[in-house]
Write an enzyme that holds these catalytic residues in place. Structure first.
Site, mmCIF file in Angstrom:
data_model
loop_
_atom_site.group_PDB
_atom_site.id
_atom_site.type_symbol
_atom_site.label_atom_id
_atom_site.label_comp_id
_atom_site.label_asym_id
_atom_site.label_seq_id
_atom_site.Cartn_x
_atom_site.Cartn_y
_atom_site.Cartn_z
ATOM 1 N N GLU A 61 9.933 0.705 10.614
ATOM 2 C CA GLU A 61 10.928 1.772 10.431
ATOM 3 C C GLU A 61 10.158 3.071 10.595
ATOM 4 O O GLU A 61 9.429 3.497 9.708
ATOM 5 C CB GLU A 61 11.575 1.668 9.050
ATOM 6 N N CYS A 99 13.373 11.159 8.048
ATOM 7 C CA CYS A 99 13.394 10.684 9.430
ATOM 8 C C CYS A 99 14.793 10.717 10.044
ATOM 9 O O CYS A 99 14.933 10.706 11.271
ATOM 10 C CB CYS A 99 12.802 9.283 9.527
ATOM 11 N N LYS A 147 0.856 -1.189 0.000
ATOM 12 C CA LYS A 147 0.000 0.000 0.000
ATOM 13 C C LYS A 147 0.889 1.235 0.000
ATOM 14 O O LYS A 147 1.532 1.545 1.007
ATOM 15 C CB LYS A 147 -0.893 0.048 1.247
ATOM 16 N N GLU A 173 9.079 15.515 16.659
ATOM 17 C CA GLU A 173 9.494 15.462 15.257
ATOM 18 C C GLU A 173 8.619 16.414 14.437
ATOM 19 O O GLU A 173 7.424 16.169 14.261
ATOM 20 C CB GLU A 173 9.383 14.037 14.726
#
Length: 496
Positions: free
Chosen positions: A268, A302, A194, A399
């Site tokens: 991850e 990231c 997906k 973040e």
């Protein structure tokens, strides 16, 4: 608006290159594009212009079920192929991407707002990932067959896990698909992937171009929202492992959903990478390093160098150098010459980043450069440096995932390590020093899956990528990725 906050940046705008032929409309299941069971559609937007490029199906659980059935039907035959045969397929996929590089780069830039240099790097890295995995698929190492109990010979078989569900993010659409598809197929599995509903175009284009090279059902693509398609993949009883690259929240949902069928999970997730600059560091090199790696892909990365901890004795000098570097960054649309960063991925994300900058102002931190939206079409935000950040400030741990770097100070090596580790994330960090002992000792104390010394965000396909703590578990890239998508079976023969 303070003097520091006056707009310094403009967007370099260029005529967008014509978007190459779009992939077919539909879900890619069983080796061909088929109609979705849903009539709903999702707009795919160019975030640099706010123009709608096309639409894709808002897939359903039934679409996922059909794709999983196709993957299940194909898995035994694909698992029975030799590593050499699977390697040949991966090399052919790499060649197809290489032959269609311009198509992929243009599609990726149009769908994400990336500058040309970033899109080019993404496609080059995707090609390299397939080529590396082709070799790694033929070079497994494992415990040698031998007698480990008297009169009994042990043999270790490495097997594919079966059907792998894959969920990829919007920041590196084709590259993150490659990071999963290559080792998943190399280890002998089939998959259902997906892509982000915001950025599906290059993944669908890949499916179109490799349809004749990969046996039907080995690779399946279902577009649609995560709450529907991703959730069904995670909970599906015939999916043997689910792998996601995404936010911590998304990873938590996937892991919780997967727990019902006790399937393996490969996560991850996010990061908040500290950049620890010691007093003896090459400050100019460190400032240039943060310029290139804190703002790569617009900071939507990231592992971005987004949180600087600098020794108090050199903080003023380093900050001066960093602000100068960031003031010179060029912001531009895809196709604009020399553009370093592009737009945010979507209006919603653009608004999230701007809200985070509002919080920075409310918290009383100093915005040394940037900090504002850039007027005009597209979701552009000025490259931003935030200074005078105290220990424990929210910007040190949250973040933002945009073009924002914060700067805080420390007094001792012990404080630097403690402060760097004070985050839920554990993906990546860097250490900047000329002291050889410190360069050996400090990385061992940092709780991150990758630590660079005097550089940042340098990634080699041969080396593993993955984090600790809230950044998840499992490894992408390297031979460890093929291990993650395999299982070991011990067979013991009685010779007595």
């Amino acid at each position: 608006m303070t003097t520091a906050e006056k707009t310094l940046f403009t967007v370099l705008r260029a005529d967008a290159p014509p978007v190459p032929s779009l992939p077919p409309f539909g879900q890619f299941i069983g080796g061909q594009f088929v109609a979705s069971t849903s009539t709903e559609k999702v707009d795919v937007v160019n975030p640099a212009t706010e123009e709608i490029l096309t639409q894709v199906p808002a897939g359903t659980a039934e679409d996922v079920d059909a794709a999983v059935e196709a993957a299940v039907a194909a898995k035994d035959a694909w698992a029975a192929t030799t590593p050499r045969d699977r390697s040949a397929v991966l090399l052919r996929i790499a060649d197809i991407i290489e032959a269609n590089r311009e198509v992929f780069e243009t599609l990726e830039a149009a769908n994400t707002g990336k500058p040309a240099a970033v899109a080019e790097d993404d496609i080059s890295s995707a090609i390299d990932t397939f080529r590396f995995s082709a070799g790694a698929a033929r070079a497994y190492s494992t415990l040698g067959s031998d007698d480990y109990a008297e009169n009994h010979t042990s043999v270790i078989h490495r097997e594919p896990v079966g059907v792998v569900g894959v969920i990829t993010p919007w920041n590196y659409p084709l590259l993150m698909a490659a990071w999963k598809i290559a080792p998943v197929l190399g280890a002998g599995n089939t998959l259902v992937l997906k892509p982000s509903e915001q950025t599906p175009l290059t993944t669908l284009k890949l499916a179109e171009l490799i349809a004749d090279e990969v046996p039907a059902g080995v690779v399946n693509i279902v577009t649609g929202p995560g709450r529907v398609v991703g959730n069904r993949l995670s909970e599906h009883p015939r999916v043997d492992l689910v792998a996601i690259t995404g936010s911590v929240g998304s990873g938590q949902k996937v892991a919780a959903s997967a727990a019902g069928s006790v399937k393996r999970v490969h996560l991850e997730l996010g990061g908040k990478a500290p950049v620890v600059v010691f007093a003896d560091a090459d400050l100019e090199a460190a400032a240039k390093g943060v310029r290139s790696t804190g703002f790569w892909n617009g900071g939507q990365e990231c592992g971005a160098a987004c949180r600087v901890l600098v020794h108090e004795s050199v903080a003023d000098k380093f900050t001066e150098l960093l602000v100068k570097e960031i003031s010179e960054i060029t912001v531009g649309t895809p196709g604009a010459e020399d553009a370093e960063i592009g737009s945010m991925i979507s209006k919603a994300h653009y608004e999230r980043v701007l809200a985070a900058l509002d919080d920075v102002r409310k918290d009383g931190h100093t915005i040394a450069v940037g900090g504002r939206a850039i007027e005009g079409p597209g979701y552009f935000i000025e490259p931003t440096v935030v200074t005078n950040v105290p220990a424990g400030a929210p910007i040190s741990s949250n973040e933002i995932f945009g073009p924002v770097v914060s700067v805080e100070t420390f007094s001792t090596d012990e404080e630097a390590v403690t402060r760097a580790n004070e985050t839920i994330y554990g993906l990546a960090a860097s250490v900047w020093t000329k002291d050889s002992a410190r360069s050996l000792n400090v990385p061992r104390k940092l709780d991150f899956g990758t630590v660079w010394v005097n550089s940042h965000l340098v990634i080699a396909t041969e080396m593993p990528w993955g984090g600790f703590k809230g950044s998840g578990y499992g490894r992408d890239l390297s031979s460890y990725a093929l291990d993650d998508f395999s299982r070991t079976k011990h067979v013991m023969y009685n010779r007595g």
